[in-house]
Design an enzyme around this catalytic site. Structure first.
Site, PDB file in Angstrom:
ATOM      1  N   ASP A 192       0.844  -1.193   0.000  1.00  0.00           N
ATOM      2  CA  ASP A 192       0.000   0.000   0.000  1.00  0.00           C
ATOM      3  C   ASP A 192       0.886   1.252   0.000  1.00  0.00           C
ATOM      4  O   ASP A 192       2.110   1.173  -0.187  1.00  0.00           O
ATOM      5  CB  ASP A 192      -1.020  -0.045   1.156  1.00  0.00           C
ATOM      6  CG  ASP A 192      -0.401   0.231   2.525  1.00  0.00           C
ATOM      7  OD1 ASP A 192       0.822   0.462   2.608  1.00  0.00           O
ATOM      8  OD2 ASP A 192      -1.152   0.209   3.525  1.00  0.00           O
TER       9      ASP A 192
ATOM     10  N   CYS B 227       2.670  -3.372   4.224  1.00  0.00           N
ATOM     11  CA  CYS B 227       1.859  -2.204   4.567  1.00  0.00           C
ATOM     12  C   CYS B 227       2.554  -1.527   5.748  1.00  0.00           C
ATOM     13  O   CYS B 227       3.724  -1.804   6.007  1.00  0.00           O
ATOM     14  CB  CYS B 227       0.401  -2.581   4.851  1.00  0.00           C
ATOM     15  SG  CYS B 227       0.114  -3.579   6.330  1.00  0.00           S
TER      16      CYS B 227
ATOM     17  N   THR C 133       2.095  -1.698   9.135  1.00  0.00           N
ATOM     18  CA  THR C 133       2.438  -2.633  10.214  1.00  0.00           C
ATOM     19  C   THR C 133       2.706  -4.046   9.718  1.00  0.00           C
ATOM     20  O   THR C 133       3.260  -4.860  10.451  1.00  0.00           O
ATOM     21  CB  THR C 133       1.266  -2.742  11.204  1.00  0.00           C
ATOM     22  OG1 THR C 133       0.115  -3.182  10.466  1.00  0.00           O
ATOM     23  CG2 THR C 133       0.982  -1.405  11.879  1.00  0.00           C
TER      24      THR C 133
ATOM     25  N   HIS D  22       8.920 -24.789   8.570  1.00  0.00           N
ATOM     26  CA  HIS D  22       7.891 -25.511   9.329  1.00  0.00           C
ATOM     27  C   HIS D  22       6.473 -25.276   8.806  1.00  0.00           C
ATOM     28  O   HIS D  22       5.650 -26.177   8.848  1.00  0.00           O
ATOM     29  CB  HIS D  22       7.935 -25.094  10.804  1.00  0.00           C
ATOM     30  CG  HIS D  22       9.142 -25.631  11.532  1.00  0.00           C
ATOM     31  ND1 HIS D  22       9.271 -25.597  12.895  1.00  0.00           N
ATOM     32  CD2 HIS D  22      10.278 -26.215  11.062  1.00  0.00           C
ATOM     33  CE1 HIS D  22      10.432 -26.145  13.251  1.00  0.00           C
ATOM     34  NE2 HIS D  22      11.065 -26.514  12.155  1.00  0.00           N
TER      35      HIS D  22
ATOM     36  N   HIS E  64       5.905 -31.780   9.605  1.00  0.00           N
ATOM     37  CA  HIS E  64       5.300 -30.479   9.321  1.00  0.00           C
ATOM     38  C   HIS E  64       4.281 -30.567   8.184  1.00  0.00           C
ATOM     39  O   HIS E  64       3.352 -29.769   8.109  1.00  0.00           O
ATOM     40  CB  HIS E  64       6.377 -29.449   8.979  1.00  0.00           C
ATOM     41  CG  HIS E  64       7.411 -29.325  10.060  1.00  0.00           C
ATOM     42  ND1 HIS E  64       7.107 -28.876  11.319  1.00  0.00           N
ATOM     43  CD2 HIS E  64       8.732 -29.624  10.070  1.00  0.00           C
ATOM     44  CE1 HIS E  64       8.195 -28.884  12.065  1.00  0.00           C
ATOM     45  NE2 HIS E  64       9.196 -29.348  11.339  1.00  0.00           N
TER      46      HIS E  64
HETATM   47  C1  RB5 Z   1      -2.450   2.616   6.599  1.00  0.00           C
HETATM   48  O1  RB5 Z   1      -2.489   3.781   7.333  1.00  0.00           O
HETATM   49  C2  RB5 Z   1      -2.214   1.428   7.516  1.00  0.00           C
HETATM   50  O2  RB5 Z   1      -3.368   1.198   8.281  1.00  0.00           O
HETATM   51  C3  RB5 Z   1      -1.825   0.200   6.736  1.00  0.00           C
HETATM   52  O3  RB5 Z   1      -0.661   0.453   6.018  1.00  0.00           O
HETATM   53  C4  RB5 Z   1      -1.537  -1.040   7.542  1.00  0.00           C
HETATM   54  O4  RB5 Z   1      -0.620  -0.793   8.557  1.00  0.00           O
HETATM   55  C5  RB5 Z   1      -2.696  -1.802   8.009  1.00  0.00           C
HETATM   56  O5  RB5 Z   1      -2.597  -2.824   8.680  1.00  0.00           O
END
Ligand code: RB5
Length: 149
Positions: free
Chosen positions: A7, A64, A66, A97, A132
């Site tokens: 993203d 993304c 996180t 695994h 596994h």
């Molecule tokens: C975007 O602001 C953020 O929410 C996205 O990149 C991601 O971290 C979502 O899990």
């Protein structure tokens, strides 16, 4: 062929990872965005994971902010096994695994050098099979809605 998708938060990290793929001599298909205008991460995670699940790409990488959102989305695609990793040990175990076929990372969580180390470890890792394999088969059964009792 490696699928990669991201993203708007991970445009720069994707460039770093693409640099790594090129260095490793791996071809890739880019399912992500290249602009920082806000977009919805599930779309790009889904397209990336679908390419892996359909066999068009052997492995995928989703990025993304996180890594959480893209990993949740990717794991909803039957046949995709996505692992969110921030360090190499988990990335190696994910391949050995869990036979994970998609790696998720968070651009706001780890820096580019650690992310490249994690990605290289994931890409070079191999499934060990054996005990596994039975467990991964169970994961596949969950894809078809089977109850594991
Ligand atoms: C975007 O602001 C953020 O929410 C996205 O990149 C991601 O971290 C979502 O899990």
């Amino acid at each position: 062929m490696i699928a990669i998708g991201n993203d708007h938060t991970a445009v720069e990290l994707k460039k770093e990872i693409i640099g790594l793929l090129e260095e490793m001599g791996l071809e890739y298909k880019d399912f992500g965005v290249n602009e920082t205008k806000s977009v919805d991460y599930p779309v790009y995670a889904y397209r990336t994971a679908r390419a892996v699940a359909k066999g068009e790409c052997e492995l995928g990488i989703v990025l993304c902010g996180t890594g959480l959102g893209v990993s949740i989305a990717a794991n909803k695609v039957p046949g995709a096994r996505c692992a969110l990793c921030s360090e190499p040990y988990s990335a190696l175990m994910a391949r050995q695994h869990n036979d994970a076929n998609v790696l998720a990372m968070g651009a706001r969580v780890i820096g580019p050098e650690l992310a490249k180390m994690v990605a290289r470890t994931f890409l070079e890792g191999a499934f060990e099979g054996g005990r596994h394999a039975r467990r991964v088969d169970m994961l596949t059964r969950l894809d078809s809605g089977e109850a594991l009792e």
